[in-house]
Design an enzyme around this catalytic site. Structure first.
Site, PDB file in Angstrom:
ATOM      1  N   LEU A 117      17.214 -40.707 -96.074  1.00 38.39           N
ATOM      2  CA  LEU A 117      18.204 -39.799 -96.828  1.00 38.39           C
ATOM      3  C   LEU A 117      19.449 -40.769 -96.864  1.00 38.39           C
ATOM      4  CD1 LEU A 117      17.815 -36.668 -94.421  1.00 38.39           C
ATOM      5  CD2 LEU A 117      17.237 -37.166 -96.678  1.00 38.39           C
ATOM      6  N   GLY A 118      19.416 -41.978 -96.225  1.00 39.71           N
ATOM      7  CA  GLY A 118      20.899 -42.728 -96.217  1.00 39.71           C
ATOM      8  C   GLY A 118      20.289 -43.989 -95.340  1.00 39.71           C
ATOM      9  N   ASP A 119      21.074 -45.153 -95.544  1.00 38.24           N
ATOM     10  CA  ASP A 119      20.940 -46.298 -95.113  1.00 38.24           C
ATOM     11  C   ASP A 119      22.399 -46.818 -94.621  1.00 38.24           C
ATOM     12  OD1 ASP A 119      19.857 -48.552 -93.856  1.00 38.24           O
ATOM     13  OD2 ASP A 119      19.167 -49.401 -95.692  1.00 38.24           O
ATOM     14  N   PHE A 122      24.604 -49.036 -89.221  1.00 37.57           N
ATOM     15  CA  PHE A 122      23.644 -49.008 -87.661  1.00 37.57           C
ATOM     16  C   PHE A 122      22.034 -48.730 -87.824  1.00 37.57           C
ATOM     17  CE2 PHE A 122      28.155 -48.232 -86.831  1.00 37.57           C
ATOM     18  CZ  PHE A 122      28.489 -49.711 -86.408  1.00 37.57           C
ATOM     19  N   GLY A 123      21.894 -48.034 -88.684  1.00 39.32           N
ATOM     20  CA  GLY A 123      20.244 -47.416 -88.807  1.00 39.32           C
ATOM     21  C   GLY A 123      20.203 -46.615 -90.259  1.00 39.32           C
ATOM     22  N   THR A 124      18.885 -46.466 -90.280  1.00 42.77           N
ATOM     23  CA  THR A 124      18.317 -45.590 -91.515  1.00 42.77           C
ATOM     24  C   THR A 124      18.139 -44.166 -90.904  1.00 42.77           C
ATOM     25  OG1 THR A 124      17.233 -47.377 -92.406  1.00 42.77           O
ATOM     26  CG2 THR A 124      16.467 -45.480 -93.116  1.00 42.77           C
ATOM     27  N   VAL A 125      18.725 -43.331 -92.148  1.00 42.70           N
ATOM     28  CA  VAL A 125      18.455 -41.871 -91.443  1.00 42.70           C
ATOM     29  C   VAL A 125      17.148 -41.178 -92.591  1.00 42.70           C
ATOM     30  CG1 VAL A 125      19.436 -39.593 -91.604  1.00 42.70           C
ATOM     31  CG2 VAL A 125      20.946 -41.519 -91.128  1.00 42.70           C
ATOM     32  N   LYS A 139      17.830 -40.241 -87.467  1.00 45.05           N
ATOM     33  CA  LYS A 139      18.638 -41.661 -87.607  1.00 45.05           C
ATOM     34  C   LYS A 139      17.896 -42.693 -86.781  1.00 45.05           C
ATOM     35  CE  LYS A 139      23.130 -43.802 -87.144  1.00 45.05           C
ATOM     36  NZ  LYS A 139      24.511 -43.424 -86.834  1.00 45.05           N
ATOM     37  N   ASP A 235      35.669 -44.699 -87.123  1.00 48.44           N
ATOM     38  CA  ASP A 235      35.015 -44.950 -88.396  1.00 48.44           C
ATOM     39  C   ASP A 235      34.973 -43.830 -89.591  1.00 48.44           C
ATOM     40  OD1 ASP A 235      33.491 -46.539 -90.210  1.00 48.44           O
ATOM     41  OD2 ASP A 235      31.592 -46.219 -89.358  1.00 48.44           O
TER      42      ASP A 235
END
Length: 437
Positions: A117-119, A122-125, A139, A235
Site C-alpha cells: 500500500l505504501g513505502d 521506516f517500513g512497508t505497509v 506495517k 512528522d
C-alpha cells in the site's frame, strides 16, 4: 610384663580408629547435603529455562510507567475474545492485541509485493486480511534494531493510550521480541492527501475546495487533540494524513512522536522529521515544542492551496522549499501565482476569499520564531470560522438568487473591493505576535 606390654601395644591402634570413623561419617553426611543442594539448583534452573522458552515471544513493557489514572483502555480499544490465561501470559501489549508473525505472514500472502500500500521511511505497509475477516494495513518495519524497537514501542504506547475519530486506529502488533517488528492498523482505503494533491491520484479532481478545507479542519482537530494529550507528532505531512472513502481524515505514523511533559517549555532532542516540514527553530536550537507541529501544519496548508509538494528540486533554487516559496509569494502579494487554478480561485470570489484567509493562517504558522505562531487550538478555531463563512456565503447566495431571477451567478461577480487590498490589510494585522499558550 613383657607380654602385657605387647598386648597393650597391639590394642593402641584399635582405640585410635574410633575418632577417624566419626569424621568419615560426618563428611559423608555433609557431602550428601551438598549433593542434594546441587541437584535441587539444577532442577530449578531447568524450570526457569523452560518458563523463559515458553514466554520468549511475549512482550515486556518498558520501565517507564504511565499513571493508571491517565489510561482507560476499556472504552476505546476494540474488544476481542481473550481468556484469563491469555491475559496472564501477556497477549496484550499496552492494551494492544499481540499477533504472531505467522498469522500476519498469512494475512498478507507472505508479504506479497502486489499487496503493498505504501513505502515509507521506516517500513512497508501491506494490505491484509485477518482470520476474523478484518481488513487491515500491516506495517512491516525495515530493521529490528534498538532504534526501531524504540519507535515501535513509542507508537504502540501512544496509539493505545489515546483515541480520536481523526487518528488511525491501531489493532495490534507483534511482540517486540518477534523475528520482525510489525504493526497492524485499520485499513484506510482512499490513499493519502499527498496522493490526491500531487501523487498518483492527483488527476481525479476529487479534491475540490470544500473537501480541502474539510481536510485541513479535521487534521487540525487531530493535532489539537494530540497536543491536549501532551503528544507532539513530530512528522506532520500530507503523506501521513490518510483519507477514507468519504475523504475523512485519519492522521497516522507516530514513530517519531513524543510524549511531552506538562511542566516544561520544550524538550531538547536531535531534530527529526521530513525535509520541507521541519520547524527551522527546532532544527537550529534542538528544542522541540508543540509549535513545531504548527510549522509543519503550515506547510500542509500551503500544499492544500497549491497542490505542490513540500520539496521539489525541479523548481527554481529559491522555490525548492515550498514554505520559503509560499512566504515570498505572499509577501510580494502574488498569492495567485501559488494557488492551484483547479480550485476556482480566479472564478469564484467566495473561494478566493477563503483561500486568502487560509494562506494568511499558513503564513502565521510558518513564522521562523515559534512564539509568533498560533497554537493548534487557535488554528482550528480560525479554520472553523473560515468554513462557517463559506456556509454563510452559500446561504446568502440562495436567498439572493430567489429574490432576483435575473441576477445570475452571484458568486462569479467580482466585489467592489479589491482582493489585493484585503490581503494587504491581513498581512499587516498578522505581523503582531498571536497569543501563545
Amino acid at each position: 610384663m613383657c607380654s602385657m606390654r605387647t598386648v597393650i601395644q597391639k590394642r593402641k591402634p584399635r582405640q585410635t580408629l574410633f575418632p577417624f570413623s566419626g569424621l568419615y561419617v560426618s563428611g559423608a553426611a555433609i557431602a550428601g547435603i551438598l549433593f542434594g543442594v546441587w541437584v535441587f539448583s539444577i532442577i530449578q534452573r531447568r524450570k526457569r529455562r523452560a518458563q523463559e522458552s515458553k514466554s520468549k515471544d511475549l512482550p515486556t513493557p518498558p520501565s517507564s510507567t504511565v499513571p493508571a489514572s491517565s489510561i482507560n483502555f476499556s472504552r476505546s480499544i476494540p474488544s476481542y475474545p481473550y481468556s484469563k490465561s491469555d491475559l496472564e501470559k501477556g497477549s496484550t501489549y499496552f492494551g494492544a492485541q499481540i499477533f504472531s508473525y505467522d498469522e500476519l505472514e498469512e494475512a498478507t500472502n507472505n508479504f506479497d509485493t502486489s499487496r503493498e500500500l505504501g513505502d515509507g521511511g521506516f517500513g512497508t505497509v501491506y494490505y491484509g486480511k485477518l482470520h476474523d475477516g478484518r481488513i487491515v494495513a500491516v506495517k512491516r518495519l525495515y530493521e529490528n534494531n534498538l532504534k526501531r524497537v524504540e519507535q515501535f514501542m513509542n507508537e504502540v504506547e501512544i496509539l493505545t493510550k489515546i483515541r480520536h475519530k481523526n487518528l488511525v486506529t491501531l489493532y495490534g502488533c507483534t511482540s517486540k521480541r518477534s523475528r520482525e517488528l510489525i504493526l497492524v492498523y485499520e485499513y484506510i482505503p482512499n490513499g493519502t492527501v499527498a496522493d490526491h494533491l500531487h501523487g498518483n491520484r492527483s488527476k481525479s479532481g476529487l479534491l475540490t475546495w470544500p473537501v480541502r478545507l474539510s481536510i485541513a479542519i479535521e487534521s487540525a482537530e487531530a493535532l489539537a487533540f494530540l497536543h491536549l494529550s501532551d503528544v507532539i507528532h513530530r512528522d506532520v505531512k500530507t503523506n501521513n494524513i490518510l483519507l477514507d472513502e468519504k475523504f475523512q481524515v485519519k492522521v497516522a505514523d507516530f514513530g517519531l512522536s513524543r510524549l511531552f511533559p506538562t511542566d516544561v517549555t520544550h524538550v531538547s532532542t536531535a531534530p527529526q522529521g521530513t525535509p520541507g516540514y521541519v520547524d527551522p527553530e527546532y532544527y537550529q536550537c534542538y528544542q522541540l515544542t508543540d509549535k513545531s507541529d504548527v510549522y509543519s501544519f503550515g506547510v500542509v496548508l500551503i500544499e492544500l492551496i497549491s497542490s505542490l509538494p513540500a520539496v521539489d528540486t525541479n523548481r527554481h533554487r529559491h522555490d525548492i522549499n515550498l514554505a520559503n516559496m509560499a512566504v515570498n509569494k505572499i509577501q510580494n502579494h502574488a498569492l495567485h501565482e501559488l494557488v492551484d487554478p483547479l480550485i476556482g480561485f480566479e472564478k469564484d470570489y467566495t473561494v478566493k476569499k477563503m483561500t486568502t484567509s487560509v494562506a494568511e493562517l499558513a503564513f502565521r504558522c510558518l513564522q521562523q520564531e515559534r512564539d509568533m505562531r498560533p497554537s493548534m487550538d487557535e488554528v482550528l478555531e480560525i479554520l472553523r470560522g473560515i468554513q462557517n463563512e463559506e456556509i454563510g456565503a452559500q446561504k446568502a447566495e440562495v436567498v439572493d438568487i430567489r429574490a432576483a431571477d435575473d441576477v445570475g451567478l452571484l458568486k462569479n461577480i467580482p466585489p467592489p473591493l479589491s482582493p489585493d487590498s484585503v490581503v494587504n490589510d491581513k498581512w499587516v494585522s498578522s505581523s503582531t505576535p498571536p497569543n501563545s499558550f
